[in-house]
Write a protein that holds these residues in place. Structure first.
Motif, PDB file in Angstrom:
ATOM      1  N   ALA A 124    -104.486  29.627  42.581  1.00  0.00           N
ATOM      2  CA  ALA A 124    -104.561  29.574  44.043  1.00  0.00           C
ATOM      3  C   ALA A 124    -103.214  29.883  44.687  1.00  0.00           C
ATOM      4  O   ALA A 124    -103.137  30.599  45.695  1.00  0.00           O
ATOM      5  CB  ALA A 124    -105.059  28.198  44.488  1.00  0.00           C
ATOM      6  N   SER A 125    -102.144  29.370  44.104  1.00  0.00           N
ATOM      7  CA  SER A 125    -100.832  29.599  44.711  1.00  0.00           C
ATOM      8  C   SER A 125    -100.369  31.043  44.501  1.00  0.00           C
ATOM      9  O   SER A 125     -99.692  31.609  45.373  1.00  0.00           O
ATOM     10  CB  SER A 125     -99.801  28.613  44.150  1.00  0.00           C
ATOM     11  OG  SER A 125     -99.624  28.791  42.763  1.00  0.00           O
ATOM     12  N   ILE A 126    -100.746  31.661  43.393  1.00  0.00           N
ATOM     13  CA  ILE A 126    -100.422  33.077  43.196  1.00  0.00           C
ATOM     14  C   ILE A 126    -101.217  33.941  44.181  1.00  0.00           C
ATOM     15  O   ILE A 126    -100.685  34.910  44.744  1.00  0.00           O
ATOM     16  CB  ILE A 126    -100.691  33.498  41.739  1.00  0.00           C
ATOM     17  CG1 ILE A 126     -99.613  32.910  40.828  1.00  0.00           C
ATOM     18  CG2 ILE A 126    -100.714  35.017  41.604  1.00  0.00           C
ATOM     19  CD1 ILE A 126     -99.805  33.210  39.358  1.00  0.00           C
ATOM     20  N   ASP A 127    -102.465  33.579  44.412  1.00  0.00           N
ATOM     21  CA  ASP A 127    -103.257  34.302  45.414  1.00  0.00           C
ATOM     22  C   ASP A 127    -102.624  34.187  46.797  1.00  0.00           C
ATOM     23  O   ASP A 127    -102.548  35.173  47.545  1.00  0.00           O
ATOM     24  CB  ASP A 127    -104.685  33.762  45.454  1.00  0.00           C
ATOM     25  CG  ASP A 127    -105.509  34.203  44.254  1.00  0.00           C
ATOM     26  OD1 ASP A 127    -105.081  35.139  43.547  1.00  0.00           O
ATOM     27  OD2 ASP A 127    -106.584  33.609  44.029  1.00  0.00           O
ATOM     28  N   ALA A 128    -102.170  32.980  47.129  1.00  0.00           N
ATOM     29  CA  ALA A 128    -101.532  32.767  48.434  1.00  0.00           C
ATOM     30  C   ALA A 128    -100.245  33.582  48.533  1.00  0.00           C
ATOM     31  O   ALA A 128     -99.943  34.170  49.577  1.00  0.00           O
ATOM     32  CB  ALA A 128    -101.243  31.288  48.637  1.00  0.00           C
ATOM     33  N   PHE A 129     -99.485  33.607  47.441  1.00  0.00           N
ATOM     34  CA  PHE A 129     -98.269  34.423  47.438  1.00  0.00           C
ATOM     35  C   PHE A 129     -98.613  35.900  47.643  1.00  0.00           C
ATOM     36  O   PHE A 129     -97.962  36.604  48.416  1.00  0.00           O
ATOM     37  CB  PHE A 129     -97.504  34.262  46.134  1.00  0.00           C
ATOM     38  CG  PHE A 129     -96.457  35.322  45.954  1.00  0.00           C
ATOM     39  CD1 PHE A 129     -95.245  35.247  46.631  1.00  0.00           C
ATOM     40  CD2 PHE A 129     -96.699  36.435  45.141  1.00  0.00           C
ATOM     41  CE1 PHE A 129     -94.286  36.247  46.499  1.00  0.00           C
ATOM     42  CE2 PHE A 129     -95.744  37.434  44.998  1.00  0.00           C
ATOM     43  CZ  PHE A 129     -94.543  37.344  45.681  1.00  0.00           C
ATOM     44  N   GLY A 130     -99.630  36.369  46.938  1.00  0.00           N
ATOM     45  CA  GLY A 130    -100.014  37.775  47.045  1.00  0.00           C
ATOM     46  C   GLY A 130    -100.338  38.172  48.461  1.00  0.00           C
ATOM     47  O   GLY A 130     -99.933  39.257  48.930  1.00  0.00           O
ATOM     48  N   GLN A 131    -101.030  37.312  49.171  1.00  0.00           N
ATOM     49  CA  GLN A 131    -101.365  37.606  50.565  1.00  0.00           C
ATOM     50  C   GLN A 131    -100.105  37.690  51.431  1.00  0.00           C
ATOM     51  O   GLN A 131     -99.934  38.608  52.229  1.00  0.00           O
ATOM     52  CB  GLN A 131    -102.308  36.535  51.106  1.00  0.00           C
ATOM     53  CG  GLN A 131    -103.681  36.522  50.433  1.00  0.00           C
ATOM     54  CD  GLN A 131    -104.552  35.393  50.914  1.00  0.00           C
ATOM     55  OE1 GLN A 131    -104.306  34.801  51.973  1.00  0.00           O
ATOM     56  NE2 GLN A 131    -105.578  35.057  50.144  1.00  0.00           N
ATOM     57  N   GLY A 132     -99.230  36.703  51.256  1.00  0.00           N
ATOM     58  CA  GLY A 132     -97.995  36.708  52.032  1.00  0.00           C
ATOM     59  C   GLY A 132     -97.096  37.873  51.674  1.00  0.00           C
ATOM     60  O   GLY A 132     -96.459  38.479  52.558  1.00  0.00           O
ATOM     61  N   TYR A 133     -97.046  38.206  50.391  1.00  0.00           N
ATOM     62  CA  TYR A 133     -96.186  39.307  49.938  1.00  0.00           C
ATOM     63  C   TYR A 133     -96.668  40.638  50.495  1.00  0.00           C
ATOM     64  O   TYR A 133     -95.864  41.463  50.965  1.00  0.00           O
ATOM     65  CB  TYR A 133     -96.178  39.341  48.417  1.00  0.00           C
ATOM     66  CG  TYR A 133     -95.242  40.371  47.830  1.00  0.00           C
ATOM     67  CD1 TYR A 133     -93.867  40.144  47.793  1.00  0.00           C
ATOM     68  CD2 TYR A 133     -95.729  41.565  47.303  1.00  0.00           C
ATOM     69  CE1 TYR A 133     -92.996  41.080  47.245  1.00  0.00           C
ATOM     70  CE2 TYR A 133     -94.872  42.498  46.750  1.00  0.00           C
ATOM     71  CZ  TYR A 133     -93.516  42.259  46.727  1.00  0.00           C
ATOM     72  OH  TYR A 133     -92.662  43.192  46.180  1.00  0.00           O
ATOM     73  N   ARG A 134     -97.970  40.874  50.463  1.00  0.00           N
ATOM     74  CA  ARG A 134     -98.498  42.120  51.009  1.00  0.00           C
ATOM     75  C   ARG A 134     -98.167  42.257  52.490  1.00  0.00           C
ATOM     76  O   ARG A 134     -97.790  43.332  52.962  1.00  0.00           O
ATOM     77  CB  ARG A 134    -100.022  42.188  50.792  1.00  0.00           C
ATOM     78  CG  ARG A 134    -100.408  42.446  49.340  1.00  0.00           C
ATOM     79  CD  ARG A 134    -101.891  42.747  49.200  1.00  0.00           C
ATOM     80  NE  ARG A 134    -102.705  41.561  49.432  1.00  0.00           N
ATOM     81  CZ  ARG A 134    -103.027  40.698  48.488  1.00  0.00           C
ATOM     82  NH1 ARG A 134    -102.584  40.859  47.252  1.00  0.00           N
ATOM     83  NH2 ARG A 134    -103.790  39.657  48.773  1.00  0.00           N
ATOM     84  N   SER A 135     -98.297  41.149  53.204  1.00  0.00           N
ATOM     85  CA  SER A 135     -97.954  41.165  54.630  1.00  0.00           C
ATOM     86  C   SER A 135     -96.473  41.471  54.847  1.00  0.00           C
ATOM     87  O   SER A 135     -96.102  42.270  55.706  1.00  0.00           O
ATOM     88  CB  SER A 135     -98.310  39.809  55.261  1.00  0.00           C
ATOM     89  OG  SER A 135     -97.902  39.761  56.607  1.00  0.00           O
ATOM     90  N   ALA A 136     -95.620  40.849  54.019  1.00  0.00           N
ATOM     91  CA  ALA A 136     -94.177  41.068  54.143  1.00  0.00           C
ATOM     92  C   ALA A 136     -93.807  42.509  53.811  1.00  0.00           C
ATOM     93  O   ALA A 136     -92.954  43.120  54.482  1.00  0.00           O
ATOM     94  CB  ALA A 136     -93.429  40.106  53.226  1.00  0.00           C
TER      95      ALA A 136
END
Length: 209
Positions: free
Chosen positions: A175-187
């Motif tokens: 779950a935390s890797i998924d959350a990171f992936g979303q934030g990273y793509r946005s960044a």
């Protein structure tokens, strides 16, 4: 070629890069700011959760190895008791011992899954203790069974707890890797819009697709 991670390994690589860039000073401020605002907290959480997962995996591996070792000792103790009872009282004595196990053969008892073996042997000991003179078992070998069955029960409980902890840690890490992936793509998208793809590519991982 893509700046956006897909696999777990790619995300882990990006997590480490984000932490390094945000905490360093070499990347352009616009890139550092985008990463800090949109991916850095998630990267820290994902890194910590990944470390917890690896620890949980290691703990379960150790608990599972201990369970197998303890199971072998418990099986050995049962075999010793059965053989000693045969020497002491012959086939009739061994049949009485099987009666304590609910009529199961020695191989059947040892072939049960661990939880069932602990239960069956534990119940047999209770039956014996209620009327020991009826069975006249070799005391030393019976005590070995008591000890190893108790140890097997404890090892089984520990292995099950370690497995549950591993399962929970795995779900948390995912779950935390998924959350990171979303934030990273946005960044990344924001940084590309501000700096251009070439400038961003100079600092972030690029993946072959």
């Amino acid at each position: 070629m893509s700046l956006l991670p897909v696999s777990i390994d790619e995300n882990i690589q990006c997590i480490n890069v984000v932490i390094e860039l945000v905490e360093g000073t070499e990347a352009p401020e616009e890139l550092r700011s985008a990463l800090k605002d949109r991916a850095y907290p998630q990267a820290q959480t994902a890194k910590a959760d990944r470390a917890a997962l690896l620890t949980a995996q290691s703990n379960h591996k150790a608990a599972n190895a201990m369970l197998h070792t303890t199971d072998d000792k418990a099986d050995g103790a049962l075999s010793h008791l059965y053989a000693a009872q045969g020497i002491r009282a012959g086939v009739a004595g061994q049949n009485a011992l099987r009666g304590l196990w609910g009529g199961l053969k020695l191989t059947d008892v040892k072939g049960l899954n661990v939880g069932e073996q602990v239960r069956v042997v534990g119940e047999a000991i209770v039956r014996y203790d209620a009327n020991p003179e009826l069975y006249d078992l070799p005391v030393e070998r019976l005590e070995e069974v008591r000890t190893t069955n108790a140890a097997l029960g404890a090892a089984y409980t520990e292995e099950r707890a370690a497995k549950r902890a591993w399962t929970l840690a795995s779900a948390t890490s995912e779950a935390s890797i998924d959350a990171f992936g979303q934030g990273y793509r946005s960044a990344v998208r924001l940084a590309v819009a501000l700096l251009g793809e070439a400038a961003v590519t100079a600092h972030l991982p690029v993946f072959v697709r």
